[in-house]
Design a protein around this motif. Structure first.
Motif, PDB file in Angstrom:
ATOM      1  N   VAL A 155       0.820  -1.332  -0.011  1.00 54.90           N
ATOM      2  CA  VAL A 155       0.095   0.013   0.145  1.00 54.90           C
ATOM      3  C   VAL A 155       0.883   1.355  -0.116  1.00 54.90           C
ATOM      4  CG1 VAL A 155      -1.881   1.177   1.088  1.00 54.90           C
ATOM      5  CG2 VAL A 155      -1.705  -1.276   1.453  1.00 54.90           C
ATOM      6  N   LEU A 156       0.770   2.079  -1.006  1.00 58.25           N
ATOM      7  CA  LEU A 156       1.380   3.619  -1.020  1.00 58.25           C
ATOM      8  C   LEU A 156       0.377   4.235  -0.457  1.00 58.25           C
ATOM      9  CD1 LEU A 156       3.891   4.867  -3.160  1.00 58.25           C
ATOM     10  CD2 LEU A 156       1.821   6.205  -3.333  1.00 58.25           C
ATOM     11  N   ALA A 157       0.316   4.823   0.479  1.00 54.70           N
ATOM     12  CA  ALA A 157      -0.635   5.725   1.298  1.00 54.70           C
ATOM     13  C   ALA A 157      -0.390   7.354   1.285  1.00 54.70           C
ATOM     14  CB  ALA A 157      -0.663   5.420   2.748  1.00 54.70           C
ATOM     15  N   VAL A 158      -1.023   7.809   0.326  1.00 50.28           N
ATOM     16  CA  VAL A 158      -0.528   9.376   0.291  1.00 50.28           C
ATOM     17  C   VAL A 158      -1.550  10.164   1.145  1.00 50.28           C
ATOM     18  CG1 VAL A 158      -0.498  11.155  -1.525  1.00 50.28           C
ATOM     19  CG2 VAL A 158      -0.286   8.747  -2.252  1.00 50.28           C
ATOM     20  N   VAL A 217      -1.483  -1.154  -4.422  1.00 47.87           N
ATOM     21  CA  VAL A 217      -2.837  -0.408  -4.190  1.00 47.87           C
ATOM     22  C   VAL A 217      -2.265   0.926  -3.667  1.00 47.87           C
ATOM     23  CG1 VAL A 217      -4.782  -0.016  -2.901  1.00 47.87           C
ATOM     24  CG2 VAL A 217      -4.063  -2.446  -3.621  1.00 47.87           C
ATOM     25  N   VAL A 218      -2.825   1.897  -4.213  1.00 50.78           N
ATOM     26  CA  VAL A 218      -2.560   3.329  -3.744  1.00 50.78           C
ATOM     27  C   VAL A 218      -3.766   3.607  -2.907  1.00 50.78           C
ATOM     28  CG1 VAL A 218      -2.554   5.816  -4.393  1.00 50.78           C
ATOM     29  CG2 VAL A 218      -1.067   4.199  -5.726  1.00 50.78           C
ATOM     30  N   VAL A 228       3.051   7.817   3.616  1.00 49.75           N
ATOM     31  CA  VAL A 228       3.290   6.984   4.935  1.00 49.75           C
ATOM     32  C   VAL A 228       3.983   5.883   4.583  1.00 49.75           C
ATOM     33  CG1 VAL A 228       2.054   5.913   6.653  1.00 49.75           C
ATOM     34  CG2 VAL A 228       0.937   7.972   5.716  1.00 49.75           C
ATOM     35  N   PHE A 229       4.960   5.492   5.575  1.00 51.30           N
ATOM     36  CA  PHE A 229       5.669   4.391   5.528  1.00 51.30           C
ATOM     37  C   PHE A 229       5.750   3.789   7.022  1.00 51.30           C
ATOM     38  CE2 PHE A 229       7.492   6.524   1.759  1.00 51.30           C
ATOM     39  CZ  PHE A 229       8.163   5.520   0.810  1.00 51.30           C
ATOM     40  N   VAL A 230       6.249   2.636   6.920  1.00 51.32           N
ATOM     41  CA  VAL A 230       6.557   1.694   8.073  1.00 51.32           C
ATOM     42  C   VAL A 230       8.124   1.577   8.264  1.00 51.32           C
ATOM     43  CG1 VAL A 230       4.277   0.949   8.522  1.00 51.32           C
ATOM     44  CG2 VAL A 230       5.836  -0.514   7.258  1.00 51.32           C
ATOM     45  N   LEU A 288      12.890   0.546   5.577  1.00 50.21           N
ATOM     46  CA  LEU A 288      11.726   1.532   5.556  1.00 50.21           C
ATOM     47  C   LEU A 288      11.129   0.926   4.352  1.00 50.21           C
ATOM     48  CD1 LEU A 288      10.352   4.169   6.240  1.00 50.21           C
ATOM     49  CD2 LEU A 288      11.976   5.377   4.423  1.00 50.21           C
ATOM     50  N   GLU A 289       9.677   0.668   4.648  1.00 51.07           N
ATOM     51  CA  GLU A 289       8.837  -0.015   3.548  1.00 51.07           C
ATOM     52  C   GLU A 289       7.463   0.570   3.698  1.00 51.07           C
ATOM     53  OE1 GLU A 289       8.492  -3.905   5.648  1.00 51.07           O
ATOM     54  OE2 GLU A 289      10.635  -4.200   5.425  1.00 51.07           O
ATOM     55  N   LEU A 290       6.919   0.464   2.363  1.00 50.80           N
ATOM     56  CA  LEU A 290       5.646   0.607   2.470  1.00 50.80           C
ATOM     57  C   LEU A 290       4.500  -0.426   3.249  1.00 50.80           C
ATOM     58  CD1 LEU A 290       5.078   1.355  -1.590  1.00 50.80           C
ATOM     59  CD2 LEU A 290       5.105   2.801   0.149  1.00 50.80           C
ATOM     60  N   VAL A 291       3.628  -0.105   3.591  1.00 50.86           N
ATOM     61  CA  VAL A 291       2.766  -1.093   4.420  1.00 50.86           C
ATOM     62  C   VAL A 291       2.468  -2.095   3.393  1.00 50.86           C
ATOM     63  CG1 VAL A 291       0.246  -1.315   4.990  1.00 50.86           C
ATOM     64  CG2 VAL A 291       1.475   0.904   5.610  1.00 50.86           C
TER      65      VAL A 291
END
Length: 179
Positions: free
Chosen positions: A49-52, A124-125, A58-60, A72-75
């Motif tokens: 998930v690329l959360a804008v 998914v965005v 937003v990263f985790v 450092l990764e995308l969800v």
């Protein structure tokens, strides 16, 4: 072209199973008549998930014991039975970050490491975020980090990024979700 006849599976065996994946081999007759064992691991589908959120993504950040590094990764997470990629994205984003998005868009479905894995991944965005409470699994020790959208590509290329994060960022950038 149908390759099923020129790549006939002579034998298929599952050699081990865990609660997360299975592994084994297929003995395949190759087009020249010889046989070869092709080893595989069968994993459930996953979502990235690329959360804008406004001008940020937003990263985790979490420690990955397998490679013994903080990443450092995308969800991301497994698609559970009965879920599609968008539903899994909604659940994983909320669980890992507390955010819920107004809109979830499947950007791409990818067959991962096709020489050894039976594993599909949906990118998914998520847009229009609202903050909420996280619901982490017992084995998740995650810090939420925000990165300016304009710096995302450079940021993930600077550090130790995993393939799913690179795929998600580059596909989202190519589709105009990032500046």
């Amino acid at each position: 072209m149908d390759d099923s006849e020129s790549w006939r599976v002579v034998e298929s065996a599952t050699e081990y199973e865990t609660g997360w994946y299975a592994g084994g081999y297929d003995r395949v007759e190759q087009p020249n008549g010889t046989e070869k064992d092709y080893y595989w691991a069968d994993l459930p589908d996953a979502v990235v998930v690329l959360a804008v959120d406004g001008d940020d993504v937003v990263f985790v950040e979490q420690y990955r014991p397998v490679i013994r590094e903080r990443c450092l990764e995308l969800v991301a997470g497994i698609v559970e039975a009965g879920e599609g990629y968008e539903a899994a994205a909604r659940r994983e984003l909320r669980e890992e970050t507390g955010y819920v998005a107004d809109e979830y868009t499947l950007v791409q479905e990818v067959a991962c490491t096709t020489g050894v894995l039976r594993h599909d991944r949906g990118i998914v965005v998520a847009e229009g975020l609202t903050a909420g409470e996280r619901d982490l699994d017992d084995n998740e020790f995650i810090e939420v980090r925000r990165v300016p959208a304009a710096d995302v590509v450079e940021t993930v290329r600077e550090g130790r990024a995993n393939d799913a994060t690179l795929e998600g960022v580059l596909l989202a950038a190519a589709d105009g979700y990032l500046p």
